[in-house]
Design a protein around this motif. Structure first.
Motif, short mmCIF file in Angstrom:
data_model
loop_
_atom_site.label_atom_id
_atom_site.label_comp_id
_atom_site.label_asym_id
_atom_site.label_seq_id
_atom_site.Cartn_x
_atom_site.Cartn_y
_atom_site.Cartn_z
N ARG B 80 23.10 -13.06 31.94
CA ARG B 80 22.88 -14.96 32.62
C ARG B 80 22.03 -13.92 33.71
NH1 ARG B 80 27.88 -16.62 34.67
NH2 ARG B 80 27.36 -15.12 36.52
N GLU B 83 18.67 -14.47 32.42
CA GLU B 83 17.86 -14.91 32.41
C GLU B 83 17.28 -15.33 33.29
OE1 GLU B 83 19.65 -18.37 28.58
OE2 GLU B 83 20.71 -18.27 30.88
N ALA B 88 14.55 -12.13 30.86
CA ALA B 88 15.09 -13.32 29.38
C ALA B 88 14.75 -14.63 28.96
CB ALA B 88 16.59 -12.86 29.14
N SER B 90 14.87 -18.54 28.34
CA SER B 90 16.04 -19.00 28.96
C SER B 90 17.00 -20.35 27.22
CB SER B 90 15.73 -19.93 29.85
OG SER B 90 14.56 -21.57 29.73
N SER B 92 18.11 -18.66 25.37
CA SER B 92 18.52 -18.66 24.64
C SER B 92 20.34 -17.60 24.08
CB SER B 92 17.62 -17.07 23.76
OG SER B 92 17.97 -16.10 25.01
N ARG B 93 20.41 -17.43 26.01
CA ARG B 93 22.18 -16.85 25.95
C ARG B 93 23.76 -17.31 25.19
NH1 ARG B 93 25.84 -17.17 30.03
NH2 ARG B 93 24.20 -18.98 31.40
N VAL B 210 21.65 -12.02 24.49
CA VAL B 210 20.37 -12.92 25.11
C VAL B 210 18.54 -11.85 24.30
CG1 VAL B 210 20.47 -13.69 27.57
CG2 VAL B 210 19.51 -11.54 27.12
#
Lengths: 228, 255
Positions: B80, B83, B88, B90, B92-93, B210
């Protein structure tokens, strides 16, 4: 900018560990270094190699073997249990034993070099003056080998302060018992607490620099070129 | 002649399409990740390179530009954060596995089926991962707190830096029992005695993945990232001792 109680505790614990280790290493390392410096036995080279092993071995190897050896299923650990003693991993005495092994060459090698450099002559002269063996050691060897002692003490102390891998393996991270400075820094980094990690790391950096500087200054002044 | 042209084209396309994806994997998930990668590579030209470490260390490395395309963490906090700070991709988690902890001893009959041994406390040392550093350690702490034994056991707890070390403390006999991951005793094939801890005693250990910025435009990274969510991959994950979130149910991701 203030340290937490656990961090202060870690600093004290580290200093205590380094002091106890250095003192015990002085007691064990001096006769060992003396023997290594004087002996003509074929055992000399193998013993010297074993003494130097911690220089080369990754601390994790040492920690891993100690955990197995000292654990309740290991030969040393089960012997201790038979004797009614507690096993060593996760205890302060356990860290002392591990640190002594880990820092052994840092005490023994400077001493051995210093003892070798004295040579036979001063001891023979002292003997003709009827000085006993103990007397010769205390009044001739120790003063002449002073730079070696100083180097050994400082290096063993500093090396123990910086110990990490071995303690991580057998420490168990118990505050006040095995939670030392290097582990505290590692924990801070892992927990993303970079502020506290920076404070402790900067302190350790300054400490290490001062130790080496001091050592160089003292060694330069004595002009003996002994030790390392 | 035509045949040669086709061969040449195939070769060129292979070069153009086959890529490599570098995945940073939390230490506890390395074995399943390797299996998933193997299964993936059987039907794909892409290759998977796995780099493992603790979630905290990998996180710090990613923050400082480590060349990873995907990150399979042991928690949801670190993905998180990545992200949020733009490292990372955003959105995609997702949760690729739910970790399960057990109370375990290699000695048969030592740990009872209800974990009553924690209350009797007839042991000298209990191992767990550090609650501050490891999600599995935090879960162990929650279990003990819920059972009301956390304070009483303080003097007997030994903490590993991560769950692998907690496991090592127990299997070497240095601790009589410990909180470890179900996946670990599955992987080690270690029998002994186990208390399967009910899920309501600890918050779910959400291991999230992620897609990192470096992998955003890589075909290899995207293909493998999708494969991780496939039925085949989920089957492997379940077999290794993890639970998986029901397909399409990633509602908790926002947490």
């Amino acid at each position: 900018m203030s340290l937490s109680e656990t961090d202060i505790q870690a600093i004290w614990l580290t200093l205590r560990l380094a002091s106890v280790t250095t003192l015990l290493l002085l007691l064990v390392g001096t006769p060992l270094a003396w023997w290594l410096a004087r002996t003509r036995s074929w055992l000399k080279q193998p013993v010297a190699a074993i003494t130097a092993l911690p220089l080369v071995l990754p601390p994790t190897v040492l920690g891993f073997y100690l955990l197995i050896l000292l654990g309740p299923n290991g030969p040393v650990g089960s012997l201790m249990l038979d004797l009614g003693l507690d096993t060593l991993p996760f205890t302060f005495p356990g860290l002392v034993v591990a640190s002594m092994i880990y820092s052994l060459p840092f005490m023994v090698q400077p001493l051995q070099n210093a003892f070798s450099a004295i040579g036979d002559r001063p001891l023979e002269v002292a003997a003709t003056l009827r000085a006993s063996a103990l007397d010769r050691f205390l009044t001739v060897v120790i003063p002449l080998a002073r730079p070696g002692f100083l180097t050994g003490i400082v290096l063993a102390f500093a090396h123990t302060v910086g110990e990490f891998g071995v303690i991580l393996m057998i420490g168990g991270n118990i505050p006040g018992e095995t939670h030392v400075l290097s582990v505290a820094i590692y924990d801070h980094v892992e927990a993303l607490d970079y502020r506290n990690a920076h404070m402790l790391s900067a302190g350790l950096l300054a400490f290490s620099f001062l130790v080496i500087l001091l050592l160089n200054l003292v060694n330069k002044r004595t002009h003996q070129g002994l030790g390392q | 002649m035509n045949y040669l042209v086709v061969v040449a084209l195939v070769c060129i396309s292979q070069v153009a399409w086959a890529g490599s994806v570098t995945v940073a994997v939390a230490a506890n998930f390395v074995t399943p990740a390797r299996q998933i990668a193997e299964a993936f590579q059987q039907n794909s030209e892409h290759t998977v390179v796995i780099s493992s470490g603790s979630t905290g260390k990998l996180f710090a490395q990613i923050e400082h530009g480590a060349p990873f395309d995907l990150f399979l963490a042991a928690d949801s906090q670190r993905p998180r954060l990545l992200e949020q700070n733009g490292k990372a991709v955003s959105g995609s988690r997702f949760t690729y596995a739910l970790g399960k902890i057990v109370l375990w001893s290699p000695r048969p009959g030592y740990v009872d089926e209800h974990g009553d041994i924690l209350k009797k406390g007839s042991f000298k040392r209990l191992a767990l991962a550090s609650p501050r550093l490891a999600p599995y350690g935090l879960a162990a702490q929650q279990v003990m707190k819920k059972l009301g034994v956390w304070v009483g056991l303080q003097g007997r707890l030994v903490q590993g830096e991560n769950i692998a070390q907690a496991f090592q403390f127990v299997i070497s006999g240095n601790a009589s029992l410990g909180f470890v991951a179900l996946a670990q005793i599955r992987a080690a094939g270690s029998p002994g005695s186990v208390w399967q801890i009910p899920g309501e005693l600890y918050q779910p250990i959400r291991q999230q993945a992620v897609l990192l910025q470096r992998g955003k435009n890589s075909a290899a990274a995207n293909t493998f990232f999708h494969y991780l969510q496939s039925g085949e991959a989920r089957e492997i994950i379940r077999n290794m001792g993890y639970e998986v979130v029901a397909s399409g149910d990633q509602s908790h991701v926002a947490e």
